[in-house]
Design an enzyme around this catalytic site. Structure first.
Site, mmCIF file in Angstrom:
data_model
loop_
_atom_site.group_PDB
_atom_site.id
_atom_site.type_symbol
_atom_site.label_atom_id
_atom_site.label_comp_id
_atom_site.label_asym_id
_atom_site.label_seq_id
_atom_site.Cartn_x
_atom_site.Cartn_y
_atom_site.Cartn_z
ATOM 1 N N TYR A 23 -40.337 60.213 -73.977
ATOM 2 C CA TYR A 23 -40.513 59.652 -75.210
ATOM 3 C C TYR A 23 -41.919 59.031 -75.349
ATOM 4 O O TYR A 23 -42.723 59.206 -76.347
ATOM 5 C CB TYR A 23 -39.703 58.572 -75.512
ATOM 6 C CG TYR A 23 -38.214 59.050 -75.706
ATOM 7 C CD1 TYR A 23 -37.877 59.501 -77.194
ATOM 8 C CD2 TYR A 23 -37.246 59.221 -75.109
ATOM 9 C CE1 TYR A 23 -36.693 59.975 -77.776
ATOM 10 C CE2 TYR A 23 -35.985 59.678 -75.169
ATOM 11 C CZ TYR A 23 -35.486 60.070 -76.702
ATOM 12 O OH TYR A 23 -34.534 60.389 -76.891
ATOM 13 N N ARG A 45 -23.998 51.928 -86.044
ATOM 14 C CA ARG A 45 -23.809 52.155 -87.243
ATOM 15 C C ARG A 45 -22.162 52.633 -88.053
ATOM 16 O O ARG A 45 -22.380 52.502 -89.099
ATOM 17 C CB ARG A 45 -24.869 53.186 -87.855
ATOM 18 C CG ARG A 45 -26.265 52.682 -87.779
ATOM 19 C CD ARG A 45 -27.532 53.882 -87.854
ATOM 20 N NE ARG A 45 -27.243 54.524 -86.855
ATOM 21 C CZ ARG A 45 -27.941 55.648 -86.288
ATOM 22 N NH1 ARG A 45 -29.223 55.942 -87.337
ATOM 23 N NH2 ARG A 45 -28.069 56.325 -85.452
ATOM 24 N N ARG A 94 -27.642 44.340 -89.102
ATOM 25 C CA ARG A 94 -28.829 45.198 -89.246
ATOM 26 C C ARG A 94 -29.802 44.994 -90.387
ATOM 27 O O ARG A 94 -30.997 44.744 -90.217
ATOM 28 C CB ARG A 94 -28.224 46.467 -88.983
ATOM 29 C CG ARG A 94 -29.374 47.660 -89.071
ATOM 30 C CD ARG A 94 -30.265 47.779 -87.713
ATOM 31 N NE ARG A 94 -31.423 48.489 -87.836
ATOM 32 C CZ ARG A 94 -32.638 48.333 -88.609
ATOM 33 N NH1 ARG A 94 -32.681 47.114 -89.025
ATOM 34 N NH2 ARG A 94 -33.559 49.340 -88.591
HETATM 35 O O1 CP3 Z 1 -24.393 51.626 -76.483
HETATM 36 C C1 CP3 Z 1 -24.553 50.651 -76.920
HETATM 37 O O2 CP3 Z 1 -23.809 50.039 -77.855
HETATM 38 C C2 CP3 Z 1 -25.793 49.687 -76.426
HETATM 39 C C3 CP3 Z 1 -27.019 50.163 -77.119
HETATM 40 C C4 CP3 Z 1 -27.939 51.337 -76.706
HETATM 41 C C5 CP3 Z 1 -28.736 51.765 -77.945
HETATM 42 N N1 CP3 Z 1 -29.697 52.741 -77.311
HETATM 43 C C6 CP3 Z 1 -28.993 51.187 -79.268
HETATM 44 C C7 CP3 Z 1 -29.296 51.951 -80.261
HETATM 45 C C8 CP3 Z 1 -28.065 51.992 -75.825
HETATM 46 C C9 CP3 Z 1 -27.416 52.027 -74.510
HETATM 47 C C10 CP3 Z 1 -29.179 52.989 -76.020
HETATM 48 C C11 CP3 Z 1 -29.972 53.983 -75.142
HETATM 49 C C12 CP3 Z 1 -30.744 54.745 -75.595
HETATM 50 N N2 CP3 Z 1 -31.739 54.699 -76.581
HETATM 51 C C13 CP3 Z 1 -30.749 56.119 -74.910
HETATM 52 C C14 CP3 Z 1 -29.940 56.773 -73.901
HETATM 53 C C15 CP3 Z 1 -28.756 56.864 -74.090
HETATM 54 C C16 CP3 Z 1 -28.494 57.832 -75.026
HETATM 55 O O3 CP3 Z 1 -27.780 57.817 -76.283
HETATM 56 O O4 CP3 Z 1 -28.847 59.014 -74.774
HETATM 57 C C17 CP3 Z 1 -31.886 56.979 -75.551
HETATM 58 C C18 CP3 Z 1 -32.309 58.410 -75.480
HETATM 59 C C19 CP3 Z 1 -32.455 56.084 -76.449
HETATM 60 C C20 CP3 Z 1 -33.458 56.158 -77.524
HETATM 61 C C21 CP3 Z 1 -33.129 56.201 -79.011
HETATM 62 N N3 CP3 Z 1 -32.824 54.803 -79.528
HETATM 63 C C22 CP3 Z 1 -32.894 56.988 -79.919
HETATM 64 C C23 CP3 Z 1 -33.505 58.595 -79.743
HETATM 65 C C24 CP3 Z 1 -32.694 56.486 -80.893
HETATM 66 C C25 CP3 Z 1 -32.454 57.091 -82.432
HETATM 67 C C26 CP3 Z 1 -31.265 57.950 -82.419
HETATM 68 C C27 CP3 Z 1 -30.379 57.374 -83.848
HETATM 69 O O5 CP3 Z 1 -29.100 57.696 -83.662
HETATM 70 O O6 CP3 Z 1 -30.830 57.030 -84.932
HETATM 71 C C28 CP3 Z 1 -32.532 55.120 -81.019
HETATM 72 C C29 CP3 Z 1 -31.899 54.105 -82.034
HETATM 73 C C30 CP3 Z 1 -30.720 53.170 -81.416
HETATM 74 N N4 CP3 Z 1 -30.410 52.667 -80.285
HETATM 75 C C31 CP3 Z 1 -29.651 53.084 -82.381
HETATM 76 C C32 CP3 Z 1 -28.892 52.249 -81.544
HETATM 77 C C33 CP3 Z 1 -27.617 51.434 -82.233
HETATM 78 C C34 CP3 Z 1 -29.778 53.253 -84.012
HETATM 79 C C35 CP3 Z 1 -30.632 52.507 -84.741
HETATM 80 C C36 CP3 Z 1 -30.173 51.896 -85.874
HETATM 81 O O7 CP3 Z 1 -29.219 51.103 -85.850
HETATM 82 O O8 CP3 Z 1 -30.663 52.267 -86.894
#
Ligand code: CP3
Length: 321
Positions: A128, A6, A15
């Protein structure tokens, strides 16, 4: 970490074209585009597949969605009997588009740009699956593991098999290395950490290397603290992704002689920029200059991070400013 996302206007534009976050993850055309955006803009040395760790519970038959502003929502597994609803094995058909994204990204990056795949570690994914959403201390999963250790062990075993099989498929599709994210490793007492983080991750590494000899694997046990030493002893990953809390002297003396280091700038130092950013980068470069090292953040980039700060970071790491 979170190099796509974002904080980039080009990501927000894509997105907006997808119905939901999961639709974006499962649309190979859009996921490829989003994976390549930060490579085009910044020229990073490696791209990370755009996906999420929660596609694994999805492919095990648990309903997963991402509500705007609320993070992930899953059908919570609050009782051992709920585990019966999960598939015995990961459904690779549901993940076909992820493998296609890997193939397309690999074809779209210069040969010198590495492509990283990933999965969540079993403990973190289970937190989760059990709570049904993110929590600050993962109390629901910790309670479940204390109350129903046998059922929890079955869930972890299922995730070990699913994750290993998922990573093997990612290698077959073309990733150069994978990272195993154990974002919630730090909430466990040491004994539980060994049982639910170290042992399952070691089993994934063994299972993947059995099918992909020499598979290159990075472990990220966030918040492990001094238990990081045990992790390094017991989990034969090639590199350790360090969280930003880890003291640099400890890591350079105790960890770097044994493993490549990846890390570990505080994402808030990048968010703030200026002196805090420069000092943070310089301290890391200096601490790890004596051994194998990959510069990275200590956790995901924050959505309100200015792009100019990312540019400054890259220039400083590469010695241009
Ligand atoms: O790093 C990258 O660019 C690759 C993509 C990536 C995402 N999630 C995209 C994402 C990777 C490697 C992850 C891993 C992930 N997802 C983890 C482990 C790493 C970490 O960051 O701790 C975890 C715990 C998740 C679970 C998850 N996904 C959560 C808790 C959330 C909400 C958090 C938030 O900031 O809103 C997500 C959503 C998510 N995954 C987003 C992205 C870009 C945001 C979604 C959006 O664009 O609205």
């Amino acid at each position: 970490m979170r190099q796509a996302g974002r904080y980039l206007p080009e990501y927000r534009a894509i997105r907006a074209r997808a119905e939901s976050f999961l639709d974006l993850c499962f649309n190979a055309t859009l996921a490829t585009e989003v994976t390549l955006q930060p490579i085009r803009r910044f020229g990073f040395d490696a791209a990370i597949l755009f996906s999420d760790i929660l596609v694994v519970p999805h492919a095990l038959g648990q309903r997963v969605s991402f509500e705007a502003g609320e993070g992930p929502q899953l059908e919570a597994l609050s009782e051992p009997s709920a585990l019966k609803k999960l598939h015995a094995e990961i459904d690779h058909e549901m993940l076909e588009s992820v493998y296609e994204t890997i193939e397309r990204v690999k074809a779209g990056v210069p040969p010198t740009t590495a492509l990283l795949g990933f999965c969540g570690a079993p403990w973190t994914v289970a937190t989760y699956m059990i709570a049904g959403h993110g929590t600050a201390d993962q109390a629901p999963a910790r309670l479940f593991a204390y109350r129903h250790p046998d059922a929890f062990g079955i869930l972890i075993d299922r995730l070990v098999e699913a994750s290993a099989s998922y990573l093997v498929k990612q290698f077959a599709a073309g990733v150069d290395a994978v990272q195993i994210f154990d974002t919630w490793a730090g909430v466990l007492p040491a004994g539980e950490f060994r049982k639910w983080c170290i042992e399952p991750t070691a089993r994934i590494v063994a299972a993947v290397r059995h099918q992909v000899p020499g598979a290159r694997i990075i472990g990220f046990p966030r918040g492990a603290g001094t238990e990081l030493l045990r992790y390094v002893e017991a989990v034969p990953v090639d590199a350790i992704g360090l969280d930003w809390m880890t003291e640099l002297g400890f890591a350079s003396h105790e960890i770097q002689p044994r493993r490549t280091i990846q890390g570990n700038l505080d994402p808030l130092a990048l968010r703030v920029g200026g002196e805090a950013l420069d000092r943070g980068v310089d301290a890391i470069l200096q601490a790890f200059a004596g051994g194998p090292f990959i510069f990275n953040l200590g956790h995901g980039i924050l959505p309100d991070t200015p792009i100019a700060h990312v540019e400054r970071l890259i220039a400083r790491v590469r010695g241009h400013v």
